[in-house]
Design an enzyme around this catalytic site. Structure first.
Site, PDB file in Angstrom:
ATOM      1  N   TYR A 162      -9.927  38.601  -4.822  1.00 43.14           N
ATOM      2  CA  TYR A 162     -10.150  38.748  -6.274  1.00 43.14           C
ATOM      3  C   TYR A 162     -10.128  37.373  -6.961  1.00 43.14           C
ATOM      4  O   TYR A 162     -10.953  37.074  -7.828  1.00 43.14           O
ATOM      5  CB  TYR A 162      -9.057  39.665  -6.806  1.00 43.14           C
ATOM      6  N   LYS A 166     -13.112  35.747  -9.097  1.00 38.65           N
ATOM      7  CA  LYS A 166     -12.943  35.538 -10.530  1.00 38.65           C
ATOM      8  C   LYS A 166     -13.175  34.090 -10.942  1.00 38.65           C
ATOM      9  O   LYS A 166     -13.790  33.833 -11.974  1.00 38.65           O
ATOM     10  CB  LYS A 166     -11.558  36.017 -10.972  1.00 38.65           C
TER      11      LYS A 166
HETATM   12  P1  NAI Z   1     -11.070  49.407 -15.154  1.00 40.59           P
HETATM   13  O1  NAI Z   1     -10.862  49.822 -13.745  1.00 40.59           O
HETATM   14  O2  NAI Z   1     -10.596  50.309 -16.238  1.00 40.59           O
HETATM   15  O3  NAI Z   1     -12.610  49.118 -15.433  1.00 40.59           O
HETATM   16  C1  NAI Z   1     -13.514  48.669 -14.470  1.00 40.59           C
HETATM   17  C2  NAI Z   1     -14.737  49.574 -14.519  1.00 40.59           C
HETATM   18  O4  NAI Z   1     -15.720  49.062 -13.628  1.00 40.59           O
HETATM   19  C3  NAI Z   1     -14.415  51.002 -14.068  1.00 40.59           C
HETATM   20  O5  NAI Z   1     -14.783  51.922 -15.091  1.00 40.59           O
HETATM   21  C4  NAI Z   1     -15.264  51.181 -12.806  1.00 40.59           C
HETATM   22  O6  NAI Z   1     -15.784  52.491 -12.644  1.00 40.59           O
HETATM   23  C5  NAI Z   1     -16.368  50.167 -13.029  1.00 40.59           C
HETATM   24  N1  NAI Z   1     -16.993  49.744 -11.774  1.00 40.59           N
HETATM   25  C6  NAI Z   1     -16.392  49.434 -10.611  1.00 40.59           C
HETATM   26  N2  NAI Z   1     -17.304  49.105  -9.692  1.00 40.59           N
HETATM   27  C7  NAI Z   1     -18.520  49.179 -10.289  1.00 40.59           C
HETATM   28  C8  NAI Z   1     -19.850  48.932  -9.853  1.00 40.59           C
HETATM   29  N3  NAI Z   1     -20.112  48.543  -8.590  1.00 40.59           N
HETATM   30  N4  NAI Z   1     -20.866  49.089 -10.734  1.00 40.59           N
HETATM   31  C9  NAI Z   1     -20.621  49.501 -12.010  1.00 40.59           C
HETATM   32  N5  NAI Z   1     -19.365  49.766 -12.465  1.00 40.59           N
HETATM   33  C10 NAI Z   1     -18.334  49.596 -11.615  1.00 40.59           C
HETATM   34  O7  NAI Z   1     -10.381  47.967 -15.297  1.00 40.59           O
HETATM   35  P2  NAI Z   1     -10.283  46.939 -16.523  1.00 40.59           P
HETATM   36  O8  NAI Z   1      -8.899  46.446 -16.561  1.00 40.59           O
HETATM   37  O9  NAI Z   1     -10.890  47.475 -17.747  1.00 40.59           O
HETATM   38  O10 NAI Z   1     -11.170  45.736 -15.950  1.00 40.59           O
HETATM   39  C11 NAI Z   1     -12.356  45.272 -16.540  1.00 40.59           C
HETATM   40  C12 NAI Z   1     -12.630  43.856 -16.029  1.00 40.59           C
HETATM   41  O11 NAI Z   1     -11.605  42.979 -16.491  1.00 40.59           O
HETATM   42  C13 NAI Z   1     -12.647  43.728 -14.515  1.00 40.59           C
HETATM   43  O12 NAI Z   1     -13.636  42.825 -14.125  1.00 40.59           O
HETATM   44  C14 NAI Z   1     -11.276  43.157 -14.206  1.00 40.59           C
HETATM   45  O13 NAI Z   1     -11.264  42.451 -12.989  1.00 40.59           O
HETATM   46  C15 NAI Z   1     -11.089  42.252 -15.394  1.00 40.59           C
HETATM   47  N6  NAI Z   1      -9.699  41.910 -15.673  1.00 40.59           N
HETATM   48  C16 NAI Z   1      -8.834  42.834 -16.182  1.00 40.59           C
HETATM   49  C17 NAI Z   1      -7.526  42.467 -16.464  1.00 40.59           C
HETATM   50  C18 NAI Z   1      -6.574  43.396 -17.105  1.00 40.59           C
HETATM   51  O14 NAI Z   1      -5.459  42.942 -17.466  1.00 40.59           O
HETATM   52  N7  NAI Z   1      -6.914  44.666 -17.288  1.00 40.59           N
HETATM   53  C19 NAI Z   1      -7.018  41.126 -16.130  1.00 40.59           C
HETATM   54  C20 NAI Z   1      -8.011  40.214 -15.659  1.00 40.59           C
HETATM   55  C21 NAI Z   1      -9.300  40.620 -15.424  1.00 40.59           C
END
Ligand code: NAI
Length: 300
Positions: A162, A166
């Site tokens: 990851y 990132k």
């Molecule tokens: P989340 O799991 O709620 O959202 C991620 C979404 O991406 C999910 O709805 C999932 O179905 C979708 N997804 C996964 N694989 C996919 C694909 N191949 N094609 C299309 N959609 C796909 O998680 P969150 O926290 O909202 O994360 C959003 C972004 O923020 C991610 O990139 C995560 O790595 C990044 N992030 C989040 C942090 C946090 O504190 N929540 C911290 C640092 C980064």
């Protein structure tokens, strides 16, 4: 509202939940036509479902906004961009937000854990951005956001895959920022912190509830707006109402006389000066990076 997206078309990947959902609602509230992409997979990238993206579209439409759902994986980025072109005729903003986790210590990490995280975060962002790049260049307008993470910037135990992905996105964004500037395509990276299913295993339920994804969206909406005319290539930490910009810092360093060569003992002796950040500088380009190196060649 001064920042508006009327007649602008915004693609948000992984917008069926968490941060992407909050971004989608925020753009739609300011008049954007939104492509709500989400594969509907689990947090580790298994399975698929239409309902997360559809529910967000329903919520936007219920508030009087415009949106369409797209259920493709970011691996098929061209199909996601095509959905924007077919439904709304253009693409102005791409938010690369889709993500999964395959956390394991490096000793236990499988090739699949490594590859899948690379494919969703890096290759996925590449595919969507690549498909949007030509339309953005032709219309001389585009705003692109990458979603990085503190794990990539600082490292985090159990997240070698990851972290690689990132910080890779930030390198990708910095180069696109240079290549897109003359065509008014601005590219920035955020490193968010928010309560979501991705962080519910590491934060307490109280923290997850308090760390609202809605606290991340305002920075992103501003960076992705027409009101932002110059800020590109930046990396921002954002969460819980805190927003800050990051940059590289370089120590003053030590220059060795290369005419007679120098050895590891000389490096050891100079170590305090090499690693001392007193009077540090902040190189912002490869030119800045190389200046002292080439100056020493000329001095030779
Ligand atoms: P989340 O799991 O709620 O959202 C991620 C979404 O991406 C999910 O709805 C999932 O179905 C979708 N997804 C996964 N694989 C996919 C694909 N191949 N094609 C299309 N959609 C796909 O998680 P969150 O926290 O909202 O994360 C959003 C972004 O923020 C991610 O990139 C995560 O790595 C990044 N992030 C989040 C942090 C946090 O504190 N929540 C911290 C640092 C980064």
């Amino acid at each position: 509202m001064t920042i508006r997206f009327d007649d602008r078309v915004v693609i948000i990947t992984g917008a069926g939940g968490g941060l992407g959902r909050a971004h989608a609602l925020a753009f739609a509230a300011r008049g954007a036509k939104v492509v709500v992409n989400d594969l509907g997979s689990s947090a580790i990238g298994t399975g698929a479902s239409h309902s997360p993206a559809q529910l967000v579209v329903d919520a936007i439409i219920a508030h009087g906004g415009e949106a369409v759902a797209n259920y493709d994986s970011v691996s098929d980025g061209d199909k996601i961009v095509q959905a924007a072109l077919d439904n709304f005729g253009r693409v102005d903003v791409v938010v690369n937000n889709a993500g999964i986790l395959r956390d394991k210590s490096f000793a236990k990490m499988s090739d699949e854990d490594w590859d899948l995280v690379y494919r969703v975060h890096v290759e996925g962002a590449y595919k969507v951005t690549k498909a949007a790049w030509e339309p953005m260049r032709n219309q001389q307008y585009g705003r692109i956001i990458m979603t990085a993470s503190a794990a990539g910037i600082y490292g985090n135990f159990g997240q070698a895959n990851y972290a690689m992905a990132k910080l890779g996105l930030h390198g990708f964004a910095q180069t696109l920022a240079l290549e897109g500037r003359s065509r008014n395509i601005l590219v920035n990276t955020i490193a968010p912190v928010a309560g979501s299913r991705m962080t519910e295993t590491i934060f307490t339920p109280e923290m997850v509830a308090k760390l609202k994804p809605e606290f991340v969206s305002p920075l992103l909406v501003w960076l992705a707006s027409e009101a932002n005319q110059e800020h590109t290539g930046g990396l921002y930490e954002v969460g819980a109402g805190f927003i800050a910009k990051l940059r590289w810092e370089r120590s003053r360093g030590q220059t060795f006389d290369i005419s007679g060569g120098f050895d590891a003992d000389a490096v050891a002796e100079a170590w305090d000066r090499i690693s001392d950040f007193t009077d540090a500088t902040h190189p912002g380009s490869t030119q800045d990076s190389f200046t002292q190196i080439f100056a020493n060649l000329q001095a030779d």
